[in-house]
Design a protein around this motif. Structure first.
Motif, PDB file in Angstrom:
ATOM      1  N   ASP A 161       0.832  -1.204   0.000  1.00  0.00           N
ATOM      2  CA  ASP A 161       0.000   0.000   0.000  1.00  0.00           C
ATOM      3  C   ASP A 161       0.862   1.248   0.000  1.00  0.00           C
ATOM      4  N   CYS A 162       1.901   1.223   0.802  1.00  0.00           N
ATOM      5  CA  CYS A 162       2.797   2.365   0.924  1.00  0.00           C
ATOM      6  C   CYS A 162       3.434   2.683  -0.416  1.00  0.00           C
ATOM      7  N   ALA A 163       3.906   1.645  -1.109  1.00  0.00           N
ATOM      8  CA  ALA A 163       4.593   1.850  -2.383  1.00  0.00           C
ATOM      9  C   ALA A 163       3.673   2.488  -3.413  1.00  0.00           C
ATOM     10  N   GLY A 164       2.381   2.235  -3.280  1.00  0.00           N
ATOM     11  CA  GLY A 164       1.442   2.788  -4.248  1.00  0.00           C
ATOM     12  C   GLY A 164       1.070   4.227  -3.984  1.00  0.00           C
ATOM     13  N   ARG A 165       1.291   4.702  -2.760  1.00  0.00           N
ATOM     14  CA  ARG A 165       0.833   6.039  -2.415  1.00  0.00           C
ATOM     15  C   ARG A 165       1.961   7.027  -2.163  1.00  0.00           C
ATOM     16  N   GLY A 166       3.189   6.594  -2.165  1.00  0.00           N
ATOM     17  CA  GLY A 166       4.284   7.485  -1.854  1.00  0.00           C
ATOM     18  C   GLY A 166       4.522   8.528  -2.920  1.00  0.00           C
ATOM     19  N   VAL A 167       5.283   9.555  -2.549  1.00  0.00           N
ATOM     20  CA  VAL A 167       5.647  10.598  -3.499  1.00  0.00           C
ATOM     21  C   VAL A 167       6.532   9.971  -4.585  1.00  0.00           C
ATOM     22  N   PRO A 168       6.220  10.158  -5.853  1.00  0.00           N
ATOM     23  CA  PRO A 168       7.046   9.561  -6.916  1.00  0.00           C
ATOM     24  C   PRO A 168       8.422  10.208  -6.981  1.00  0.00           C
ATOM     25  N   LEU A 169       9.405   9.434  -7.400  1.00  0.00           N
ATOM     26  CA  LEU A 169      10.778   9.932  -7.478  1.00  0.00           C
ATOM     27  C   LEU A 169      10.887  11.164  -8.366  1.00  0.00           C
ATOM     28  N   SER A 170      10.050  11.254  -9.370  1.00  0.00           N
ATOM     29  CA  SER A 170      10.110  12.395 -10.281  1.00  0.00           C
ATOM     30  C   SER A 170       9.782  13.707  -9.592  1.00  0.00           C
ATOM     31  N   LYS A 171       9.116  13.628  -8.419  1.00  0.00           N
ATOM     32  CA  LYS A 171       8.741  14.837  -7.686  1.00  0.00           C
ATOM     33  C   LYS A 171       9.616  15.072  -6.448  1.00  0.00           C
ATOM     34  N   ILE A 172      10.563  14.214  -6.213  1.00  0.00           N
ATOM     35  CA  ILE A 172      11.427  14.348  -5.036  1.00  0.00           C
ATOM     36  C   ILE A 172      12.758  14.951  -5.445  1.00  0.00           C
ATOM     37  N   SER A 173      13.213  15.925  -4.662  1.00  0.00           N
ATOM     38  CA  SER A 173      14.519  16.529  -4.886  1.00  0.00           C
ATOM     39  C   SER A 173      15.213  16.682  -3.542  1.00  0.00           C
ATOM     40  N   VAL A 174      16.439  17.191  -3.569  1.00  0.00           N
ATOM     41  CA  VAL A 174      17.179  17.424  -2.333  1.00  0.00           C
ATOM     42  C   VAL A 174      17.962  18.718  -2.489  1.00  0.00           C
ATOM     43  N   GLN A 175      17.864  19.592  -1.497  1.00  0.00           N
ATOM     44  CA  GLN A 175      18.609  20.841  -1.496  1.00  0.00           C
ATOM     45  C   GLN A 175      20.060  20.539  -1.124  1.00  0.00           C
ATOM     46  N   LEU A 176      20.982  20.889  -2.007  1.00  0.00           N
ATOM     47  CA  LEU A 176      22.388  20.540  -1.807  1.00  0.00           C
ATOM     48  C   LEU A 176      23.034  21.313  -0.665  1.00  0.00           C
ATOM     49  N   TYR A 177      22.357  22.339  -0.146  1.00  0.00           N
ATOM     50  CA  TYR A 177      22.884  23.020   1.039  1.00  0.00           C
ATOM     51  C   TYR A 177      22.968  22.065   2.224  1.00  0.00           C
ATOM     52  N   THR A 178      22.204  20.994   2.172  1.00  0.00           N
ATOM     53  CA  THR A 178      22.329  19.936   3.181  1.00  0.00           C
ATOM     54  C   THR A 178      23.784  19.493   3.307  1.00  0.00           C
ATOM     55  N   PHE A 179      24.522  19.566   2.204  1.00  0.00           N
ATOM     56  CA  PHE A 179      25.907  19.091   2.149  1.00  0.00           C
ATOM     57  C   PHE A 179      26.919  20.236   2.164  1.00  0.00           C
ATOM     58  N   ALA A 180      26.500  21.420   2.600  1.00  0.00           N
ATOM     59  CA  ALA A 180      27.414  22.563   2.591  1.00  0.00           C
ATOM     60  C   ALA A 180      28.654  22.298   3.433  1.00  0.00           C
ATOM     61  N   GLY A 181      28.472  21.541   4.527  1.00  0.00           N
ATOM     62  CA  GLY A 181      29.617  21.221   5.369  1.00  0.00           C
ATOM     63  C   GLY A 181      30.580  20.264   4.703  1.00  0.00           C
ATOM     64  N   VAL A 182      30.083  19.487   3.751  1.00  0.00           N
ATOM     65  CA  VAL A 182      30.930  18.548   3.003  1.00  0.00           C
ATOM     66  C   VAL A 182      31.574  19.263   1.813  1.00  0.00           C
TER      67      VAL A 182
END
Length: 312
Positions: free
Chosen positions: A40-61
């Motif tokens: 059920d979860c797999a059918g309702r989750g946010v699709p990968l095409s709509k997921i992103s990540v802000q690279l500022y998360t890695f500013a320390g790296v």
């Protein structure tokens, strides 16, 4: 209290279901409840095409200086291996737009949006150059926080200053729209805690810009940190909110930013309120520069797993 389901748990559940059916000797045997929940979860989750990540998360790296490009490229490689298809840059780390576009292509990534300083009425930015770079990068959405209004900058001191700033953004947004791009404004807490009469600075930004020229990238952590319910903001401004920064809040540790799914923000209710107007759900965790135990890769991976298993 929410239960965060990890991708590993989902895979284990699915494998368990297969094993169960095999041992039972019949495909009609009911699968374990955990496997059914995973399905059920797999059918309702946010699709990968709509997921992103802000690279500022890695500013320390990523840092700066010698080796910055190598570290930045390693971040992109790792995110692609995790399963991300989109990233949201905050710096090009010295690469040209052409070079950065080629790097994204190498790792099968797209830039869902870009954080870049668009200036203010006091310090205008070179918008034509930004738009040209965006075209090369394949970026539609771009913008930044209301930097001019930040208390540590102090350019916007009065209601009239905020109105003039909104008018400046609207002009930039019109220029962007004519170039096939969209200006977004990303909030922090001060847009909601700066109040003039019965209007917040965020209200002023929305009321003195046109919906066709300026949209909101709503940072759910900072709205919550300011003491508001993101659902109320979304219900008021509707589809002008087109991107979400998905950051969690830990109420037990001085309301610090927390890994997505491990805090107390009710993301499912927020996503439901946003409906279909959300173009991208952007995982973010501001870096803890002095916390050597903080792992931004873990924050990105857990955030991805959480979103792929969360209704929207």
């Amino acid at each position: 209290m929410r239960v965060t389901t990890s991708l590993r748990a989902v895979l284990v559940a699915v494998l368990s279901a297969v094993l169960f059916v095999g041992l039972a000797g019949t495909a009609s045997a009911a699968p374990p409840a955990q496997a059914q929940a995973a399905s059920d979860c797999a059918g309702r989750g946010v699709p990968l095409s709509k997921i992103s990540v802000q690279l500022y998360t890695f500013a320390g790296v990523i840092g700066g200086g010698a080796g910055e490009q190598e570290r930045h490229e390693e971040v992109l490689r790792s995110l692609a291996e995790m399963g991300y298809r989109n990233v949201e840059p905050y710096t090009l780390s010295g690469w040209t737009a052409e070079e950065y576009a080629a790097l994204l292509d190498e790792y099968g990534l797209k830039a869902s949006a870009r954080h870049v300083d668009v200036g203010s009425q006091f310090t205008p930015a070179d918008i034509e150059q930004i738009l040209e770079d965006n075209r090369t990068l394949g970026i539609k959405y771009f913008g930044s926080g209301s930097t001019a209004g930040a208390p540590w900058i102090g350019q916007l001191r009065t209601e009239a200053d905020w109105v003039a700033y909104a008018q400046y953004l609207d002009a930039v947004g019109e220029q962007a729209r004519k170039a096939g791009q969209t200006l977004m404004v990303h909030n922090h807490d001060f847009e909601f805690t700066t109040v003039f009469g019965d209007r917040t600075a965020f209200d002023i930004l929305m009321q003195h810009t046109q919906a066709k020229n300026v949209v909101s990238q709503l940072d759910l952590y900072w709205v919550s940190y300011a003491g508001l319910d993101p659902v109320d903001v979304i219900e008021e401004y509707g589809n002008r909110i087109q991107l979400l920064h998905v950051k969690d809040l830990n109420p037990d540790l001085n309301r610090r930013i927390e890994i997505v799914g491990l805090g107390n923000i009710d993301f499912p209710s927020i996503f439901a309120a946003a409906g279909g107007s959300t173009r991208y759900f952007v995982v973010e965790h501001d870096p803890r520069f002095t916390d050597l135990e903080f792992d931004p890769y873990e924050a990105a991976e857990v955030g991805l797993e959480y979103l792929t298993c969360t209704t929207y």
